[in-house]
Motif scaffolding. Structure first.
Motif, PDB file in Angstrom:
ATOM      1  N   VAL A  99       3.323  -8.619  10.144  1.00 49.27           N
ATOM      2  CA  VAL A  99       3.029  -7.931   8.886  1.00 49.27           C
ATOM      3  C   VAL A  99       1.518  -7.766   8.739  1.00 49.27           C
ATOM      4  CG1 VAL A  99       5.091  -8.738   7.661  1.00 49.27           C
ATOM      5  CG2 VAL A  99       2.999 -10.110   7.585  1.00 49.27           C
ATOM      6  N   THR A 100       1.130  -6.868   7.868  1.00 46.61           N
ATOM      7  CA  THR A 100      -0.262  -6.740   7.472  1.00 46.61           C
ATOM      8  C   THR A 100      -0.420  -7.536   6.194  1.00 46.61           C
ATOM      9  OG1 THR A 100      -0.461  -4.554   8.444  1.00 46.61           O
ATOM     10  CG2 THR A 100      -2.083  -5.140   6.756  1.00 46.61           C
ATOM     11  N   VAL A 101      -1.376  -8.467   6.184  1.00 42.05           N
ATOM     12  CA  VAL A 101      -1.646  -9.302   5.019  1.00 42.05           C
ATOM     13  C   VAL A 101      -2.868  -8.709   4.326  1.00 42.05           C
ATOM     14  CG1 VAL A 101      -2.190 -11.611   4.179  1.00 42.05           C
ATOM     15  CG2 VAL A 101      -0.743 -11.329   6.210  1.00 42.05           C
ATOM     16  N   MET A 102      -2.652  -8.197   3.113  1.00 41.43           N
ATOM     17  CA  MET A 102      -3.727  -7.560   2.369  1.00 41.43           C
ATOM     18  C   MET A 102      -4.167  -8.480   1.234  1.00 41.43           C
ATOM     19  SD  MET A 102      -3.806  -3.823   0.496  1.00 41.43           S
ATOM     20  CE  MET A 102      -2.430  -4.187  -0.586  1.00 41.43           C
ATOM     21  N   VAL A 103      -5.467  -8.692   1.118  1.00 37.87           N
ATOM     22  CA  VAL A 103      -6.048  -9.444   0.008  1.00 37.87           C
ATOM     23  C   VAL A 103      -6.763  -8.414  -0.848  1.00 37.87           C
ATOM     24  CG1 VAL A 103      -7.661 -11.253  -0.674  1.00 37.87           C
ATOM     25  CG2 VAL A 103      -6.341 -11.501   1.440  1.00 37.87           C
ATOM     26  N   SER A 104      -6.388  -8.339  -2.123  1.00 34.61           N
ATOM     27  CA  SER A 104      -6.992  -7.326  -2.982  1.00 34.61           C
ATOM     28  C   SER A 104      -7.414  -7.935  -4.302  1.00 34.61           C
ATOM     29  CB  SER A 104      -6.009  -6.184  -3.223  1.00 34.61           C
ATOM     30  OG  SER A 104      -4.846  -6.678  -3.868  1.00 34.61           O
ATOM     31  N   GLY A 105      -8.433  -7.348  -4.870  1.00 35.27           N
ATOM     32  CA  GLY A 105      -8.937  -7.794  -6.159  1.00 35.27           C
ATOM     33  C   GLY A 105      -9.628  -6.634  -6.843  1.00 35.27           C
ATOM     34  N   ALA A 106     -10.409  -6.940  -7.852  1.00 37.99           N
ATOM     35  CA  ALA A 106     -11.116  -5.901  -8.604  1.00 37.99           C
ATOM     36  C   ALA A 106     -12.153  -5.229  -7.708  1.00 37.99           C
ATOM     37  CB  ALA A 106     -11.773  -6.510  -9.830  1.00 37.99           C
ATOM     38  N   GLY A 107     -11.848  -4.029  -7.228  1.00 36.86           N
ATOM     39  CA  GLY A 107     -12.810  -3.259  -6.471  1.00 36.86           C
ATOM     40  C   GLY A 107     -12.882  -3.545  -4.991  1.00 36.86           C
ATOM     41  N   PHE A 108     -11.975  -4.345  -4.444  1.00 35.33           N
ATOM     42  CA  PHE A 108     -12.023  -4.580  -3.002  1.00 35.33           C
ATOM     43  C   PHE A 108     -10.624  -4.801  -2.451  1.00 35.33           C
ATOM     44  CE2 PHE A 108     -11.707  -8.914  -4.409  1.00 35.33           C
ATOM     45  CZ  PHE A 108     -11.023  -9.561  -3.402  1.00 35.33           C
ATOM     46  N   SER A 109     -10.517  -4.608  -1.140  1.00 39.62           N
ATOM     47  CA  SER A 109      -9.261  -4.838  -0.437  1.00 39.62           C
ATOM     48  C   SER A 109      -9.591  -5.077   1.035  1.00 39.62           C
ATOM     49  CB  SER A 109      -8.345  -3.625  -0.582  1.00 39.62           C
ATOM     50  OG  SER A 109      -7.182  -3.801   0.185  1.00 39.62           O
ATOM     51  N   VAL A 110      -9.081  -6.161   1.608  1.00 38.68           N
ATOM     52  CA  VAL A 110      -9.242  -6.444   3.031  1.00 38.68           C
ATOM     53  C   VAL A 110      -7.865  -6.792   3.589  1.00 38.68           C
ATOM     54  CG1 VAL A 110     -11.645  -7.209   2.877  1.00 38.68           C
ATOM     55  CG2 VAL A 110      -9.820  -8.865   2.614  1.00 38.68           C
ATOM     56  N   SER A 111      -7.696  -6.589   4.871  1.00 42.67           N
ATOM     57  CA  SER A 111      -6.399  -6.909   5.471  1.00 42.67           C
ATOM     58  C   SER A 111      -6.581  -7.498   6.854  1.00 42.67           C
ATOM     59  CB  SER A 111      -5.517  -5.662   5.524  1.00 42.67           C
ATOM     60  OG  SER A 111      -6.111  -4.677   6.327  1.00 42.67           O
ATOM     61  N   GLN A 112      -5.543  -8.191   7.300  1.00 37.65           N
ATOM     62  CA  GLN A 112      -5.529  -8.778   8.631  1.00 37.65           C
ATOM     63  C   GLN A 112      -4.071  -8.922   9.057  1.00 37.65           C
ATOM     64  OE1 GLN A 112      -7.167 -12.718   8.838  1.00 37.65           O
ATOM     65  NE2 GLN A 112      -6.072 -13.427   7.059  1.00 37.65           N
ATOM     66  N   PRO A 113      -3.823  -9.052  10.351  1.00 35.48           N
ATOM     67  CA  PRO A 113      -2.450  -9.210  10.818  1.00 35.48           C
ATOM     68  C   PRO A 113      -1.933 -10.621  10.530  1.00 35.48           C
ATOM     69  CG  PRO A 113      -3.957  -9.159  12.688  1.00 35.48           C
ATOM     70  CD  PRO A 113      -4.773  -8.913  11.462  1.00 35.48           C
ATOM     71  N   GLY A 114      -0.633 -10.723  10.358  1.00 34.66           N
ATOM     72  CA  GLY A 114      -0.008 -12.009  10.126  1.00 34.66           C
ATOM     73  C   GLY A 114       1.440 -11.985  10.572  1.00 34.66           C
ATOM     74  N   GLU A 115       2.110 -13.117  10.369  1.00 32.87           N
ATOM     75  CA  GLU A 115       3.519 -13.237  10.739  1.00 32.87           C
ATOM     76  C   GLU A 115       4.293 -13.759   9.545  1.00 32.87           C
ATOM     77  OE1 GLU A 115       6.409 -15.952  13.594  1.00 32.87           O
ATOM     78  OE2 GLU A 115       4.249 -15.982  13.929  1.00 32.87           O
ATOM     79  N   ALA A 116       5.414 -13.100   9.235  1.00 33.96           N
ATOM     80  CA  ALA A 116       6.266 -13.522   8.131  1.00 33.96           C
ATOM     81  C   ALA A 116       7.050 -14.763   8.550  1.00 33.96           C
ATOM     82  CB  ALA A 116       7.223 -12.407   7.739  1.00 33.96           C
ATOM     83  N   LEU A 117       6.952 -15.819   7.774  1.00 32.88           N
ATOM     84  CA  LEU A 117       7.718 -17.036   8.049  1.00 32.88           C
ATOM     85  C   LEU A 117       9.039 -17.050   7.284  1.00 32.88           C
ATOM     86  CD1 LEU A 117       4.819 -19.658   7.964  1.00 32.88           C
ATOM     87  CD2 LEU A 117       5.837 -18.513   9.940  1.00 32.88           C
ATOM     88  N   ASP A 118       9.200 -16.100   6.365  1.00 33.22           N
ATOM     89  CA  ASP A 118      10.437 -15.940   5.595  1.00 33.22           C
ATOM     90  C   ASP A 118      10.780 -14.457   5.560  1.00 33.22           C
ATOM     91  OD1 ASP A 118      10.506 -18.698   4.740  1.00 33.22           O
ATOM     92  OD2 ASP A 118       8.976 -18.199   3.267  1.00 33.22           O
ATOM     93  N   ALA A 119      12.044 -14.158   5.289  1.00 33.71           N
ATOM     94  CA  ALA A 119      12.456 -12.784   5.034  1.00 33.71           C
ATOM     95  C   ALA A 119      12.317 -12.534   3.543  1.00 33.71           C
ATOM     96  CB  ALA A 119      13.901 -12.571   5.474  1.00 33.71           C
ATOM     97  N   GLY A 120      12.102 -11.278   3.157  1.00 32.38           N
ATOM     98  CA  GLY A 120      11.987 -10.999   1.738  1.00 32.38           C
ATOM     99  C   GLY A 120      12.120  -9.531   1.409  1.00 32.38           C
ATOM    100  N   ALA A 121      12.625  -9.263   0.215  1.00 34.55           N
ATOM    101  CA  ALA A 121      12.729  -7.910  -0.305  1.00 34.55           C
ATOM    102  C   ALA A 121      11.419  -7.549  -0.998  1.00 34.55           C
ATOM    103  CB  ALA A 121      13.897  -7.817  -1.286  1.00 34.55           C
TER     104      ALA A 121
END
Length: 168
Positions: A115-137
């Motif tokens: 998965v792509t892990v996105m960290v976002s806040g007021a006025g910024f957004s960064v992302s990095q690759p990751g792995e899902a340890l759970d399934a989810g909707a």
């Protein structure tokens, strides 16, 4: 008679005044705010482990409550009153895993999926690759692992292949 008035006046000035209670924060409102923040109800995996202790007497907050994850593993929600001299409360999140009650077809992210892990806040957004340890909707909170962090993080599923760590 003047002496009586003097003593009456003295007695009234020494009598304890009734305590005027400051308005208190509605603790059920904190429970509702935590449920909205986590996306899960109290006692449900990913939601507050239990209601906020009803014995708490927190001064009413004049500003909107500020909620954020507390700790790297995101096992608690920090609820704070941003008023000057405001209070803060740590609400533990239930870590139990439930048996999924929805069909696997509606899962947006599968366990073990990249998965792509996105960290976002007021006025910024960064992302990095990751792995899902759970399934989810979509909207569910799942554990994800990134190369940058040894401990799993809790992230909300945004869409297939994308999870988000909101920063307030």
């Amino acid at each position: 008679m003047p002496a009586f008035r003097h003593y009456l006046s003295l007695a009234l000035s020494l009598a304890p005044l009734p305590a005027f209670a400051a308005p208190l924060t509605d603790l059920a409102a904190i429970d509702r705010a935590v449920a909205a923040f986590t996306g899960q109800q109290i006692g449900v995996p990913g939601g507050a482990a239990q209601p906020v202790d009803r014995r708490l007497r927190l001064v009413a907050c004049n500003a909107p409550l500020a909620l954020s994850w507390y700790g790297n593993a995101q096992t608690s929600v920090l609820v704070r009153c941003p008023d000057a001299g405001g209070w803060r409360v740590f609400v533990p999140v239930s870590a139990e895993r439930a048996v999924p009650t929805v069909a696997p077809a509606v899962m947006a992210v599968a366990r073990g999926e990249g998965v792509t892990v996105m960290v976002s806040g007021a006025g910024f957004s960064v992302s990095q690759p990751g792995e899902a340890l759970d399934a989810g909707a979509v909207g569910a909170w799942i554990r994800v692992k990134t190369a940058a962090k040894a401990d799993p993080l809790r992230a909300r599923v945004v869409r297939p292949g994308l999870v988000e760590l909101p920063v307030d």
